[in-house]
Write a protein that holds these residues in place. Sequence first.
Motif, PDB file in Angstrom:
ATOM      1  N   GLU A  35       0.853  -1.195   0.000  1.00 59.57           N
ATOM      2  CA  GLU A  35       0.000   0.000   0.000  1.00 59.57           C
ATOM      3  C   GLU A  35       0.884   1.239   0.000  1.00 59.57           C
ATOM      4  O   GLU A  35       1.954   1.247   0.591  1.00 59.57           O
ATOM      5  CB  GLU A  35      -0.914   0.050   1.229  1.00 59.57           C
ATOM      6  CG  GLU A  35      -2.069  -0.923   1.203  1.00 59.57           C
ATOM      7  CD  GLU A  35      -3.002  -0.731   2.390  1.00 59.57           C
ATOM      8  OE1 GLU A  35      -4.113  -1.276   2.350  1.00 59.57           O
ATOM      9  OE2 GLU A  35      -2.606  -0.032   3.346  1.00 59.57           O
ATOM     10  N   ILE A  36       0.431   2.284  -0.676  1.00 61.97           N
ATOM     11  CA  ILE A  36       1.107   3.565  -0.617  1.00 61.97           C
ATOM     12  C   ILE A  36       0.085   4.642  -0.295  1.00 61.97           C
ATOM     13  O   ILE A  36      -1.111   4.462  -0.512  1.00 61.97           O
ATOM     14  CB  ILE A  36       1.833   3.906  -1.934  1.00 61.97           C
ATOM     15  CG1 ILE A  36       0.865   3.862  -3.125  1.00 61.97           C
ATOM     16  CG2 ILE A  36       3.018   2.977  -2.155  1.00 61.97           C
ATOM     17  CD1 ILE A  36       1.486   4.310  -4.434  1.00 61.97           C
ATOM     18  N   ASP A  37       0.567   5.740   0.226  1.00 63.56           N
ATOM     19  CA  ASP A  37      -0.294   6.859   0.613  1.00 63.56           C
ATOM     20  C   ASP A  37      -0.331   7.861  -0.533  1.00 63.56           C
ATOM     21  O   ASP A  37       0.688   8.455  -0.880  1.00 63.56           O
ATOM     22  CB  ASP A  37       0.248   7.509   1.892  1.00 63.56           C
ATOM     23  CG  ASP A  37      -0.753   8.487   2.485  1.00 63.56           C
ATOM     24  OD1 ASP A  37      -1.260   9.337   1.728  1.00 63.56           O
ATOM     25  OD2 ASP A  37      -1.008   8.412   3.699  1.00 63.56           O
ATOM     26  N   ILE A  38      -1.503   8.057  -1.112  1.00 58.66           N
ATOM     27  CA  ILE A  38      -1.690   9.036  -2.182  1.00 58.66           C
ATOM     28  C   ILE A  38      -2.716  10.055  -1.721  1.00 58.66           C
ATOM     29  O   ILE A  38      -3.885   9.728  -1.537  1.00 58.66           O
ATOM     30  CB  ILE A  38      -2.150   8.369  -3.491  1.00 58.66           C
ATOM     31  CG1 ILE A  38      -1.125   7.332  -3.962  1.00 58.66           C
ATOM     32  CG2 ILE A  38      -2.382   9.416  -4.572  1.00 58.66           C
ATOM     33  CD1 ILE A  38       0.231   7.909  -4.317  1.00 58.66           C
ATOM     34  N   PHE A 137      18.400   7.448  -0.002  1.00 55.00           N
ATOM     35  CA  PHE A 137      18.053   6.680   1.188  1.00 55.00           C
ATOM     36  C   PHE A 137      19.200   5.741   1.538  1.00 55.00           C
ATOM     37  O   PHE A 137      19.972   5.326   0.670  1.00 55.00           O
ATOM     38  CB  PHE A 137      16.783   5.853   0.951  1.00 55.00           C
ATOM     39  CG  PHE A 137      15.544   6.667   0.746  1.00 55.00           C
ATOM     40  CD1 PHE A 137      14.714   6.977   1.812  1.00 55.00           C
ATOM     41  CD2 PHE A 137      15.200   7.114  -0.519  1.00 55.00           C
ATOM     42  CE1 PHE A 137      13.565   7.734   1.625  1.00 55.00           C
ATOM     43  CE2 PHE A 137      14.063   7.869  -0.720  1.00 55.00           C
ATOM     44  CZ  PHE A 137      13.238   8.178   0.350  1.00 55.00           C
ATOM     45  N   GLU A 138      19.290   5.395   2.825  1.00 51.14           N
ATOM     46  CA  GLU A 138      20.268   4.409   3.262  1.00 51.14           C
ATOM     47  C   GLU A 138      19.536   3.267   3.945  1.00 51.14           C
ATOM     48  O   GLU A 138      18.580   3.487   4.704  1.00 51.14           O
ATOM     49  CB  GLU A 138      21.287   5.037   4.211  1.00 51.14           C
ATOM     50  CG  GLU A 138      22.175   6.057   3.504  1.00 51.14           C
ATOM     51  CD  GLU A 138      23.421   6.423   4.282  1.00 51.14           C
ATOM     52  OE1 GLU A 138      24.398   6.853   3.646  1.00 51.14           O
ATOM     53  OE2 GLU A 138      23.410   6.278   5.524  1.00 51.14           O
ATOM     54  N   THR A 139      20.002   2.051   3.665  1.00 47.99           N
ATOM     55  CA  THR A 139      19.294   0.868   4.161  1.00 47.99           C
ATOM     56  C   THR A 139      20.261  -0.188   4.680  1.00 47.99           C
ATOM     57  O   THR A 139      21.441  -0.196   4.350  1.00 47.99           O
ATOM     58  CB  THR A 139      18.464   0.217   3.034  1.00 47.99           C
ATOM     59  OG1 THR A 139      19.345  -0.206   1.972  1.00 47.99           O
ATOM     60  CG2 THR A 139      17.432   1.163   2.482  1.00 47.99           C
ATOM     61  N   THR A 140      19.714  -1.073   5.488  1.00 44.57           N
ATOM     62  CA  THR A 140      20.336  -2.345   5.811  1.00 44.57           C
ATOM     63  C   THR A 140      19.255  -3.398   5.709  1.00 44.57           C
ATOM     64  O   THR A 140      18.177  -3.249   6.307  1.00 44.57           O
ATOM     65  CB  THR A 140      20.967  -2.369   7.213  1.00 44.57           C
ATOM     66  OG1 THR A 140      21.282  -3.740   7.556  1.00 44.57           O
ATOM     67  CG2 THR A 140      20.022  -1.815   8.274  1.00 44.57           C
ATOM     68  N   CYS A 141      19.503  -4.430   4.953  1.00 46.74           N
ATOM     69  CA  CYS A 141      18.485  -5.449   4.730  1.00 46.74           C
ATOM     70  C   CYS A 141      18.221  -6.289   5.967  1.00 46.74           C
ATOM     71  O   CYS A 141      17.284  -7.083   5.998  1.00 46.74           O
ATOM     72  CB  CYS A 141      18.894  -6.340   3.564  1.00 46.74           C
ATOM     73  SG  CYS A 141      19.009  -5.427   2.027  1.00 46.74           S
ATOM     74  N   LYS A 142      19.055  -6.107   6.996  1.00 50.85           N
ATOM     75  CA  LYS A 142      18.841  -6.807   8.253  1.00 50.85           C
ATOM     76  C   LYS A 142      17.703  -6.157   9.044  1.00 50.85           C
ATOM     77  O   LYS A 142      17.201  -6.734  10.002  1.00 50.85           O
ATOM     78  CB  LYS A 142      20.122  -6.809   9.077  1.00 50.85           C
ATOM     79  CG  LYS A 142      21.249  -7.622   8.438  1.00 50.85           C
ATOM     80  CD  LYS A 142      22.513  -7.601   9.269  1.00 50.85           C
ATOM     81  CE  LYS A 142      23.615  -8.417   8.617  1.00 50.85           C
ATOM     82  NZ  LYS A 142      24.869  -8.402   9.402  1.00 50.85           N
ATOM     83  N   LYS A 143      17.319  -4.944   8.646  1.00 45.24           N
ATOM     84  CA  LYS A 143      16.211  -4.231   9.278  1.00 45.24           C
ATOM     85  C   LYS A 143      15.285  -3.727   8.176  1.00 45.24           C
ATOM     86  O   LYS A 143      15.538  -2.698   7.559  1.00 45.24           O
ATOM     87  CB  LYS A 143      16.724  -3.068  10.127  1.00 45.24           C
ATOM     88  CG  LYS A 143      17.563  -3.499  11.319  1.00 45.24           C
ATOM     89  CD  LYS A 143      17.994  -2.298  12.153  1.00 45.24           C
ATOM     90  CE  LYS A 143      18.808  -2.736  13.366  1.00 45.24           C
ATOM     91  NZ  LYS A 143      19.241  -1.571  14.184  1.00 45.24           N
ATOM     92  N   VAL A 147      14.064  -0.247   4.731  1.00 43.10           N
ATOM     93  CA  VAL A 147      13.821  -0.435   3.299  1.00 43.10           C
ATOM     94  C   VAL A 147      12.502   0.193   2.861  1.00 43.10           C
ATOM     95  O   VAL A 147      12.416   0.791   1.785  1.00 43.10           O
ATOM     96  CB  VAL A 147      13.834  -1.940   2.948  1.00 43.10           C
ATOM     97  CG1 VAL A 147      13.411  -2.166   1.498  1.00 43.10           C
ATOM     98  CG2 VAL A 147      15.211  -2.531   3.214  1.00 43.10           C
ATOM     99  N   PHE A 148      11.479   0.083   3.689  1.00 38.26           N
ATOM    100  CA  PHE A 148      10.146   0.535   3.307  1.00 38.26           C
ATOM    101  C   PHE A 148      10.073   1.998   2.852  1.00 38.26           C
ATOM    102  O   PHE A 148       9.457   2.291   1.821  1.00 38.26           O
ATOM    103  CB  PHE A 148       9.155   0.314   4.458  1.00 38.26           C
ATOM    104  CG  PHE A 148       8.928  -1.145   4.775  1.00 38.26           C
ATOM    105  CD1 PHE A 148       8.914  -2.100   3.776  1.00 38.26           C
ATOM    106  CD2 PHE A 148       8.735  -1.562   6.087  1.00 38.26           C
ATOM    107  CE1 PHE A 148       8.709  -3.438   4.057  1.00 38.26           C
ATOM    108  CE2 PHE A 148       8.539  -2.906   6.383  1.00 38.26           C
ATOM    109  CZ  PHE A 148       8.527  -3.843   5.372  1.00 38.26           C
ATOM    110  N   PRO A 149      10.657   2.950   3.589  1.00 37.62           N
ATOM    111  CA  PRO A 149      10.546   4.351   3.157  1.00 37.62           C
ATOM    112  C   PRO A 149      11.120   4.595   1.766  1.00 37.62           C
ATOM    113  O   PRO A 149      10.559   5.378   0.996  1.00 37.62           O
ATOM    114  CB  PRO A 149      11.346   5.107   4.229  1.00 37.62           C
ATOM    115  CG  PRO A 149      11.325   4.215   5.428  1.00 37.62           C
ATOM    116  CD  PRO A 149      11.376   2.822   4.876  1.00 37.62           C
ATOM    117  N   ALA A 150      12.224   3.920   1.446  1.00 37.90           N
ATOM    118  CA  ALA A 150      12.854   4.113   0.146  1.00 37.90           C
ATOM    119  C   ALA A 150      11.967   3.623  -0.987  1.00 37.90           C
ATOM    120  O   ALA A 150      11.687   4.359  -1.950  1.00 37.90           O
ATOM    121  CB  ALA A 150      14.204   3.392   0.109  1.00 37.90           C
TER     122      ALA A 150
END
Length: 208
Positions: A35-38, A137-143, A147-150
């Motif tokens: 889902e995304i917010d539009i 954005f910066e991410t770590t796939c361990k968390k 990832v979601f915001p990006a």
Amino acid sequence: SAVGKTAIIKAFNGESFSNTFLPTIATDLTFVNTEIDIDGVKTKIKVKVWDSVGQERYQNLIAQTIHNTEGIFIVYDVTEQSTFNDLEKWIEKLNELVTINPFPIIVIGNKIDLTEKRVVKKEVAEEFCQSHGFPYFETTCKKSETVFPAIKCLLQKVYIANRDMYEVKSEPTKRKPVVTLEESKCCGGKKKEENNNTKLVKSLIIKS
């Protein structure tokens, strides 16, 4: 190679992180329901994600995929300077292939959990992306929460850029339309929702 783009897709799709590395061959295809917010409204979408490699021998295949894409996220590894340096190459390639302006693109610096091995400073990456007008954005796939915001940022940009094509009138029952997005790299085995108004969006993930 091994910047973690496939792991990013899996994290967004709710899959657990694995240290096992399996290189992507050519391109992989994944579907994710999300889902995304539009405009303050939760909109259900289905994303088709093309997970692409960066080797020279696959350049023609990547070019063909880009022509059928509506949004792209480029991933580099914050512990490998060469992957950050390659961003400029990818941006030049995209400028050659993408004819729509503006075209939704974001950049992701992955593996920020490896703090002792980090070589690309966040400030440097932010300045680079700002100069090109790309969200960073910066991410770590361990968390997966990193990832979601990006990914959702890219999906929102894709949706808004193609609003006239995706949006359909709700049925008299006020049932909300389900929009289908196709992908990067923006993905899952949930039951498909039935709606004759379903639309398709395409996006692509490539690695630096």
